[in-house]
Structures are given as C-alpha cells and as structure tokens.
Design an enzyme around this catalytic site. Structure first.
Site, PDB file in Angstrom:
ATOM      1  N   ASP A  54       0.745  -1.022   0.021  1.00 55.43           N
ATOM      2  CA  ASP A  54       0.013  -0.020  -0.090  1.00 55.43           C
ATOM      3  C   ASP A  54       0.951   1.156   0.091  1.00 55.43           C
ATOM      4  O   ASP A  54       1.991   1.179   0.140  1.00 55.43           O
ATOM      5  CB  ASP A  54      -0.927   0.156   1.189  1.00 55.43           C
ATOM      6  CG  ASP A  54      -1.895  -1.107   1.112  1.00 55.43           C
ATOM      7  OD1 ASP A  54      -2.349  -1.739  -0.001  1.00 55.43           O
ATOM      8  OD2 ASP A  54      -2.445  -1.637   2.378  1.00 55.43           O
ATOM      9  N   TYR A 124       6.489  -9.874   6.824  1.00 58.53           N
ATOM     10  CA  TYR A 124       6.414  -8.456   7.159  1.00 58.53           C
ATOM     11  C   TYR A 124       6.789  -8.216   8.581  1.00 58.53           C
ATOM     12  O   TYR A 124       6.645  -8.877   9.489  1.00 58.53           O
ATOM     13  CB  TYR A 124       5.095  -8.107   6.921  1.00 58.53           C
ATOM     14  CG  TYR A 124       4.323  -7.744   5.542  1.00 58.53           C
ATOM     15  CD1 TYR A 124       4.708  -6.527   4.960  1.00 58.53           C
ATOM     16  CD2 TYR A 124       3.912  -8.622   4.919  1.00 58.53           C
ATOM     17  CE1 TYR A 124       4.196  -6.166   3.769  1.00 58.53           C
ATOM     18  CE2 TYR A 124       3.279  -8.421   3.437  1.00 58.53           C
ATOM     19  CZ  TYR A 124       3.367  -7.440   3.044  1.00 58.53           C
ATOM     20  OH  TYR A 124       3.160  -6.951   1.686  1.00 58.53           O
TER      21      TYR A 124
END
Length: 320
Positions: A54, A124
C-alpha cells in the site's frame, strides 16, 4: 525469457506498488525504467509482483518477474562487452530507477517461477518506537512513534490467537469476490536488544551492559567495545508476521489492535474475540503505513515452483 527481479524501496513517496494513472508508484517507475532501456513503450512492459504494498509501505525483500523476448533483451547490452544481456539490463536499470528504489538482482528465473503464485509465504515486520525506545530521527520514515510504554507481554498474548487458519474479517478487507481467510504461520512482538557494533564484532545485552562495556576493556582482541556504536534499531519494538498471503490492511490493522492492547485501552480477550468472530466494527483502524516493511518473500525449491504456482493460481482465481 522470464526474469526475476529482487528490489527494495522506501515507500514514503510512492502511492503504493500498483501502476495508477497520474500517481507515482513503484510498478510505474520500474516499468518505465525497463521500457527506456529496452526501447519499448511502458505499455509493452508489465511486471508481476509477489505482494502489492500500500501507499507508504516499504520493502527490502520484494520480488517480481517480467517476461521479455530474447531479441528485445539483447538491446540492453549496447556497447557493453563480456556481459550477458540480463547482467547488462541489471546494471542499466539500477542506474535509471529513482533514489528511493534499489535493484538487488535481475537474472533469468528458474523454470516454472512465478513471483506471485510460486511464493510459499511473505514476511512483514512493523517497527515501533515507544516510550522505552531511543528515538533515532534517521529512522522516522520507517518507524512509528508511540508516546506510551507498551506492554509487550499483553501484545504477544493477543497476537498468539492469530496463528493458524482464520477469517481475518475484523482486520482486513477482501478483494471484490474474495475472502479474508488466511493462514498465519508466525506472529510475535519483540523488543530489539541493545546491540553494540565494534571493530571486533557485535555485542549484545541491555543498555547498561553496553555502556559498561564501552568504557571497559575489550572482551577479546583489541580496540573492541571502546569504539562501539549502538545499532540503530536497538530498543525498537518489532511485530513479525509470516503468512501464505495477506488480505488488504490486514497487517496494519493487527498492529493497530495490538497497540490498543499494549496501551491498556483494550483487553487481550477483546482482541481474541475479534479473531474468533470476524466483524469489521471500525473501532480500530490500521496503523500508519510508515512502520511496515515487506522483509522477505520465500519460495520452494526450483523443482516445486511450477507445482506451487499451479495450485495457488487455482485458489486465487476462485477467490479473486
């Protein structure tokens, strides 16, 4: 020829990964660089990525692939001698991408490789500087600052419920026609220990231990800790999560809910209820993008790449 590209980027100034008209994106910049070197139009170059990030999210272990006809790839060589076409393209594209991107490698992909569908999992990490951490302004673009001292034990109790196969509808948005069911393999918060970088190596321990070492005798061979430098990430809180795939906003929303628990504003049982009974009630939004980095994409052995891609492609087609 299919080429695998490993790259990194500071996501701060990018409007996410995916190409968008009128917006600066990672995909757009990369494809424009490749097109320029290969003397193609940007529309003739299309990269496929392991995981879209994003706006504002960073990556140090992003992977993508691009298919290029061999006669087109030869254009990258130009006046270079003694190098392969893929090595020539790597050298040239490394020079034309913007400064907030880095190309680590560009090379022919193994047979059956698909950057997206062959991946076995993604890793992540979200970084937080709470009241207990020394806030290094150089890390401001990749670390979230939180004024409170967070309860790491409670946060770990909370995220323990995310491991396994769950519907993360309380924390994520599905793609059109898709699902928020994902399998999390690992999820944990931890505080980075104080690490002292010295001419003799790396020494761990708490801040007090590091300070004591720094004024004392070196533990081994010489200059040692008297010239030690505190590692930049020392003292930060990190949330590491590994899953086969992630739904939109999933990691950042898990972080936002974790921080609410760490601050004492929400309970561990509240977090567990959100996992057990998926419902997007809007009480906790996603944490800011700045703290999140795609650290790594893992793949099976070369012999299993095509098999993995075929299996996952079938599932994703049904979902998306």
């Amino acid at each position: 020829m299919r080429l695998r590209i490993d790259l990194a980027y500071d996501g701060t100034e990018f409007h996410g990964w995916a190409r968008q008209t009128g917006q600066r994106t990672v995909q757009g910049e990369l494809e424009a660089g490749l097109a320029k070197i290969l003397r193609l139009s940007p529309e003739e170059v299309q990269v496929t990525v392991a995981g879209r990030t994003d706006a504002g999210v960073h990556a140090v272990g992003q992977v993508c692939h691009v298919d290029v006809a061999e006669e087109v790839l030869e254009r990258a060589i130009g006046h270079m001698t003694g190098v392969s076409a893929s090595e020539a393209l790597f050298r040239r594209v490394s020079r034309v991408v913007p400064g907030d991107m880095s190309i680590f490698s560009l090379e022919p992909a193994p047979e059956g490789f698909d950057a997206r569908f062959s991946a076995s999992d993604r890793v992540y990490v979200y970084r937080v500087a709470d009241a207990s951490a020394q806030r290094d302004p150089r890390l401001a673009r990749m670390v979230l600052r939180v004024d409170d001292e967070l309860d790491v034990h409670a946060m770990n109790e909370a995220v323990s419920s995310t491991v396994g196969l769950h519907d993360f509808g309380s924390f994520a948005l599905p793609n059109p026609g898709g699902t928020t069911i994902r399998e999390v393999k690992y999820a944990a918060w931890q505080r980075v220990p104080d690490m002292l970088l010295t001419p003799d190596g790396v020494y761990g321990g708490g801040a007090q231990a590091s300070a004591t070492q720094a004024v004392g005798a070196a533990p081994s061979s010489g200059a040692g800790v008297a010239y030690g430098i505190r590692a930049a990430e020392s003292g930060l809180l990190t949330f590491t999560i590994i899953a086969d795939a992630f739904a939109r906003n999933m990691v950042r929303s898990l972080v936002g809910a974790s921080i609410a628990v760490g601050r004492g504003k929400k309970t561990v049982s509240w977090f567990h209820e959100k996992v057990a009974h998926p419902q997007r009630e809007g009480l906790t939004g996603p944490a800011p993008a700045c703290g999140l980095t795609l650290e790594r994409v893992n793949y099976p052995s070369d012999a299993l790449l095509a098999q993995r891609a075929d299996a996952i492609r079938a599932v994703r087609t049904l979902e998306e």
